[in-house]
Design a protein around this motif. Structure first.
Motif, short mmCIF file in Angstrom:
data_model
loop_
_atom_site.label_atom_id
_atom_site.label_comp_id
_atom_site.label_asym_id
_atom_site.label_seq_id
_atom_site.Cartn_x
_atom_site.Cartn_y
_atom_site.Cartn_z
N GLU A 25 -7.30 -2.71 3.96
CA GLU A 25 -8.20 -3.76 3.47
C GLU A 25 -9.44 -3.14 2.82
O GLU A 25 -9.93 -3.63 1.80
CB GLU A 25 -8.57 -4.71 4.61
CG GLU A 25 -7.36 -5.51 5.09
CD GLU A 25 -7.74 -6.78 5.84
OE1 GLU A 25 -8.33 -7.69 5.24
OE2 GLU A 25 -7.43 -6.84 7.05
N LYS A 26 -9.93 -2.07 3.43
CA LYS A 26 -11.10 -1.40 2.85
C LYS A 26 -10.75 -0.82 1.48
O LYS A 26 -11.54 -0.89 0.54
CB LYS A 26 -11.57 -0.30 3.81
CG LYS A 26 -12.98 0.17 3.52
CD LYS A 26 -13.44 1.20 4.55
CE LYS A 26 -13.48 0.62 5.97
NZ LYS A 26 -13.85 1.63 6.99
N SER A 27 -9.55 -0.25 1.36
CA SER A 27 -9.15 0.35 0.08
C SER A 27 -9.04 -0.71 -1.01
O SER A 27 -9.25 -0.42 -2.19
CB SER A 27 -7.82 1.10 0.22
OG SER A 27 -6.72 0.21 0.15
N VAL A 28 -8.69 -1.91 -0.61
CA VAL A 28 -8.61 -2.99 -1.59
C VAL A 28 -10.00 -3.30 -2.13
O VAL A 28 -10.19 -3.51 -3.33
CB VAL A 28 -7.97 -4.25 -0.97
CG1 VAL A 28 -8.04 -5.43 -1.94
CG2 VAL A 28 -6.52 -3.96 -0.58
N GLU A 29 -10.98 -3.27 -1.23
CA GLU A 29 -12.36 -3.53 -1.68
C GLU A 29 -12.88 -2.41 -2.56
O GLU A 29 -13.52 -2.66 -3.59
CB GLU A 29 -13.28 -3.66 -0.46
CG GLU A 29 -13.10 -4.96 0.30
CD GLU A 29 -13.68 -4.84 1.71
OE1 GLU A 29 -14.64 -4.05 1.90
OE2 GLU A 29 -13.15 -5.52 2.61
N THR A 30 -12.63 -1.16 -2.16
CA THR A 30 -13.21 -0.02 -2.88
C THR A 30 -12.36 0.42 -4.05
O THR A 30 -12.78 1.27 -4.83
CB THR A 30 -13.38 1.18 -1.93
OG1 THR A 30 -12.06 1.56 -1.47
CG2 THR A 30 -14.25 0.82 -0.74
N LYS A 31 -11.17 -0.12 -4.17
CA LYS A 31 -10.24 0.30 -5.22
C LYS A 31 -10.01 1.81 -5.21
O LYS A 31 -9.90 2.46 -6.27
CB LYS A 31 -10.74 -0.13 -6.61
CG LYS A 31 -10.80 -1.62 -6.83
CD LYS A 31 -11.30 -1.95 -8.23
CE LYS A 31 -11.34 -3.44 -8.48
NZ LYS A 31 -10.02 -4.04 -8.56
N PHE A 34 0.82 -1.21 0.00
CA PHE A 34 0.00 0.00 0.00
C PHE A 34 0.85 1.26 0.00
O PHE A 34 2.02 1.24 0.38
CB PHE A 34 -1.01 0.01 1.15
CG PHE A 34 -0.44 0.07 2.53
CD1 PHE A 34 -0.02 -1.08 3.20
CD2 PHE A 34 -0.38 1.28 3.21
CE1 PHE A 34 0.47 -1.03 4.50
CE2 PHE A 34 0.11 1.35 4.52
CZ PHE A 34 0.54 0.20 5.16
N LEU A 35 0.22 2.31 -0.49
CA LEU A 35 0.79 3.66 -0.44
C LEU A 35 0.11 4.40 0.70
O LEU A 35 -1.02 4.09 1.05
CB LEU A 35 0.54 4.41 -1.76
CG LEU A 35 1.07 3.75 -3.03
CD1 LEU A 35 0.68 4.59 -4.25
CD2 LEU A 35 2.59 3.59 -2.96
N ALA A 36 0.82 5.39 1.26
CA ALA A 36 0.27 6.08 2.42
C ALA A 36 0.68 7.55 2.43
O ALA A 36 1.72 7.92 1.89
CB ALA A 36 0.75 5.40 3.69
#
Lengths: 385, 385, 385, 385
Positions: free
Chosen positions: A370-376, A246-248
């Motif tokens: 994990e949420k960002s993976v779902e929402t792209k 991930f990027l942050a």
């Protein structure tokens, strides 16, 4: 308080590392209230008894509730898998015990917050064991950043690479099961990187990531492994990620990149960060854990270069307790330092970081990824108060 | 064709590197049609004349249209900044000249596609100079991947770190101006990483990124620099990114991470990739450009480890033309190899990669990253046919 | 024999390292007869008592003769300076105790031979603690050489570099006094290299060397140090070498070079060897003690390179007792391994290397080097039978 | 003098390296009197003609006497094997030509002295091409030592390791024949180390060494090589050393160790030195020729470490002529720098080091080592006035 009576839950990999730390810390550090290895707890009575005999625990329990109920225990050390942390830690806090907990603090943010609330309500000391903070070279990095030696931090790039799952015939274990481990490389390895990032740089506010399970089924534990294993038969489903990146963005304006994987051939425990500041850089990597690389823009023109500081001098954090310069320390020393510091906190009543709020905030970052993976899409990270 | 008459546009950093390559290639390689240094073109007549005299160009031009119009020129080498590439390359193609173009191919995808259409229509040879493909160790990596030596590629992680903009008083130049350079670290450095990724792994299909300009104004070129410079006065606006990072998914299922920055103290030209495959790994870094690190899961148990291959053996790509083993090559050799290969393509009529389609596809990835920064979400990458 | 009662002489640097080993070995290794920390001996009663309390020794003595006289002691561990080794070890052997002795075995060859004769006569187990043999990567090197993986050994080059005496104001201690230490860097550091050479290559037959004391006087211990110290006043004479180098020929035909120094700025405990064989090479260096570099001429053409084996796999010597791959070990683990192996020898009655003959032969090499310095010519090395 | 007409003897490995340097130097450096590639000389008329055409030499000769006799030649470059140096260089000097000579200067000290006398008598410029002095990182080391940045030099340790003779079937060539090469690894590789030692530390006064030929016969050049070759038949005698090591004392009190070998598997052109001074250290190794490692005792306590200076900054010696920071140079650049400096000396009339006295003194050291091998004792080194 002349000594601290410890009750440990768990006796596998972490149980050994913690036991060694309790045994060793008071030999090398001057501790006003050294730990006493009172009891160790595990479900298999015979196995836990053998472990206790080997490492010198005075007694054993097979039910952690019994352990917590004992009057002769001052602190509970939670060294069991992540799905058990919340129940044990909360019960321990409610019983007035100080709590030392393995990472990640919990498999869900809700659990982590409950744990935090419990220790706060009980007024006990609490710590989550992100042990890498206490490698001397990492502690030194923290001192240097706080002293402004690399200026304002602008970029943090970290990877935690392992390769133990490259072999597709490596069998299932609890770390590949979501219901026990919570996640795979993400919760196991990114958790460490997030803690180091928060320790060295500050709060992560926004993230976007991706995850993948490259090898989706593996031979069941105990199944006959080998080339004869046919798909499906005797195979278990891997329900966690092999790799998670991930990027942050940090609250202070810095940018970050993170990667955790168990599929990087040749990388055994390659936990590495590189920090770019406005006037210098720092690089650390666990497999050479005694070294800190440092580049200073303040060095004379034409004389600048990455400096390999061997963090084994008496002036470096924790080192004076050990050996002369150049006599390197190993993995388990980070546990000795953590146990030492937590016991000091228990005896002095001072706080000790990383505490449960740190642990919960780390879970908040894991969750947002994990949420960002779902929402792209990018997600903001919840702040745990 | 007994020789190839070259017309070069540009005589600064890239002009020197290209001139050296034209001069050197036929000395060390057997070339059926060696290049002839016919004419170099630049706007400052005196400066370009001095350059031509130094490097042995036969003549000079001050207008690239004149250069292209000459009958004695077989190929045009576009070594000027990115905003000029499209016009020159298209005109050259229309005049039937072969075109060798510096990277990135263009500052916009639309331009890049027009360039590709022009060279295709003209039937000329075309190449974009992603020179790092032709460091022997990188060419070796390609051979090894194609031979299956690391198995299926699963992860590609690359960074291109520089530090020449860390000093806030470093003055403005064209690379900090969006209208000329297109972007900053992104188009300059990520372009190289994207090309290496496409070369070694395959097509990038989806991306999400972030970019930041940490230092938004700098002393104007020619302005009196120094501590006395007050904000605003004599200062120019930096309109490109200092740092650009992105995550990517490849068509073949691999995951990628990319970072470009000009603000990493101590990293001078730190172009590095690490590739994890299903049975091995490869690591390369330009500052040690002659080395390729290789880990093979096929090595015997207990004997596995990253192997540092010094790619200076006669059996390694390009090396037989040079020195004995262990006598390392430098930066400019990658240009010599590129010029050699392009001239061979011109004389043989064969294609030569990376060509303008590669250059355009690279721009498509760069574009998708920029779009993802705006939308804060993953973007798919357009496929250039 | 269900356990081995240990009596330790010495409680400083080596006392700590040995105590930690006795404590730790039975926790991580399965030992049929684990050591019992029965008594520690030192001249300062209060200091030795405090040490015993910290590390868990059951009792203390202030006279090593008393320690040896005790019936409840099975083995004596000689961890005091070199000038005391002979008297203690011989008395211990005569009392029927097994003897574990720090290196170098003795300050003179005559003493060493007497010690060897004594343990042989008594029929006790004996070992000299050249601990570096038992770093897993070094043990692995031994296995690989014995398996012929680098072919016939042709060259051995070793340096042991430290820098703790670079500061001319670093005060005198026993290691700078010939009457106690025997020699300086030579006996302290070259002794280790000679043992590694004998372990990995074979017997040294001829030597020629040079030695130098660069800093001939230093502030006395306890004297007020600092820039105000004037020459002579409060200064002690350094009577040992700072640096000692020698060339060597091995019985098997190999060539060797050795260097020990305490004046190499930046080298803290830089114990390094490189071995060239007829079909491969091995390199090891203590500061990265978990790594063994291996080059094999048998690797495929174009794929050869030094391989960095991280000797932390379960298949590597000693490692299975510790942590998962990539979790590195430190300095003191070499002592744990040595203590483990010696206790196993004591309980099984098997021999254990390096024994006193190894220790005596090492002294014979040290002696021959010193003689060659006097005669300015090559000297043959006496063989200790 | 507007330009310098060069006549080169030799067109193999060194011929290529020198030709490239003449071609390249005036392109990157501002030279008041650039070299003109006038004539190249070799015994095989066809081969030398092809070489001349490739590299742009204006004419050819097949007899070096004819070359020297030409009026249009200002300097002679002696790039042929060692046994030819003396005759050519002396004749060139007598003809009033400046002389640039490959290393080692001569195969015997007597020859070297005659050469020195000849160039002195003629008053011409003279230089011996110890090219490694002119790697930027080595030139930087010299500057730093002269500026006192590592204090008084105490120890110099150097190795020059190669592995091209490890294969016993590698065929004979002139470098294995004493009558042509003078010696083996010793004269080829130790010569370089001795020159670096003299450059960086000072004069060597006393030496003791050892030499060995491990592989005493090899297939003749042109003989059918392979496993079928039986001993003796088609085999040639190797009459030079494979390995040569020696210890040394310097006039200034420093200690030195030197090793040259062609039998170190994995070391390709591993020319390395480490210098310990009273306040710092320097380490350089050719395979990473752009790096200089520097340790300074003046760095702050706890921040000391070996610094990897990437000697590619504009402020580093020679670098401003080339590329931006981080764009590394290769082997042949050292030749470009040497040719540049010698041409500058020729045009200015200034001296240029290393000159023939340096070359002769190097031979004196080589000689003393060989004598020490015979006498098995230390030998003093003759001073060439």
């Amino acid at each position: 308080m002349a000594s601290i009576n410890v009750g440990l839950v768990g006796y596998k990999f972490m149980g050994k590392a913690h036991s060694n730390a309790y045994m060793t810390a008071p030999k090398f550090f001057d501790m006003p209230a050294p730990p006493v290895m009172k009891a160790v707890c595990g479900r298999d009575a015979a196995a836990v008894k053998e472990f206790a005999d080997t490492f010198g625990w005075e007694s054993t329990e097979t039910d952690w509730r019994q352990l917590i109920a004992r009057n002769d225990i001052d602190m509970i050390d939670v060294g069991s898998p992540g799905d058990t942390h919340a129940a044990i830690a909360i019960a321990a806090a409610e019983a007035g015990k100080h709590v030392f907990c393995e990472k990640p603090l919990a498999n869900s943010l809700a659990d982590a917050k409950e744990m935090l609330a419990a220790v706060r309500k009980a007024g006990v000391r609490h710590m989550v064991n992100f042990n890498y903070r206490r490698c001397p070279a990492v502690s030194l990095a923290k001192q240097m950043i706080e002293a402004g030696e690399i200026g304002e931090v602008r970029q943090f790039r970290a990877v935690y690479l392992q390769d133990w799952l490259v072999d597709p015939l490596f069998p299932m274990n609890w770390r590949m099961r979501k219901e026990i481990a919570g996640s795979g490389a993400h919760g196991d390895l990114n958790a460490h990187l997030i803690d180091l990032a928060r320790f060295l740089v500050g709060e992560v506010t926004d993230v976007v990531g991706m995850m993948k399970t490259f090898i989706t089924e593996r031979p069941e534990e105990g199944a006959s492994t080998g080339l004869s294993a046919t798909a499906g038969e005797g195979m278990g489903q891997v329900t966690v990620d092999d790799s998670a990146l991930f990027l942050a963005r940090f609250a202070g304006g810095a940018l970050g990149s993170f990667e955790a994987t168990r599929l990087a051939p040749g990388r055994k425990n390659y936990n590495r960060f590189e920090i770019s500041g406005s006037k210098g850089s720092l690089v650390w990597m666990f497999e050479d854990m005694n070294e800190l690389q440092y580049y200073s823009c303040d060095d004379a023109d034409g004389r600048q270069g990455f400096r390999k500081i061997l963090a084994t001098e008496g002036s470096h954090p924790y080192v004076a307790a050990w050996w002369p310069p150049g006599h390197i320390l190993g993995y388990e020393h980070s546990f000795v330092h953590a146990i030492h510091d937590f016991c000091q906190a228990v005896s002095s009543g001072d706080d000790c970081r990383p505490d449960f709020r740190d642990g919960a905030q780390c879970v908040a970052v894991l969750d947002a990824v994990e949420k960002s993976v779902e929402t792209k899409a990018w997600q903001s990270v919840e702040t745990v108060e």
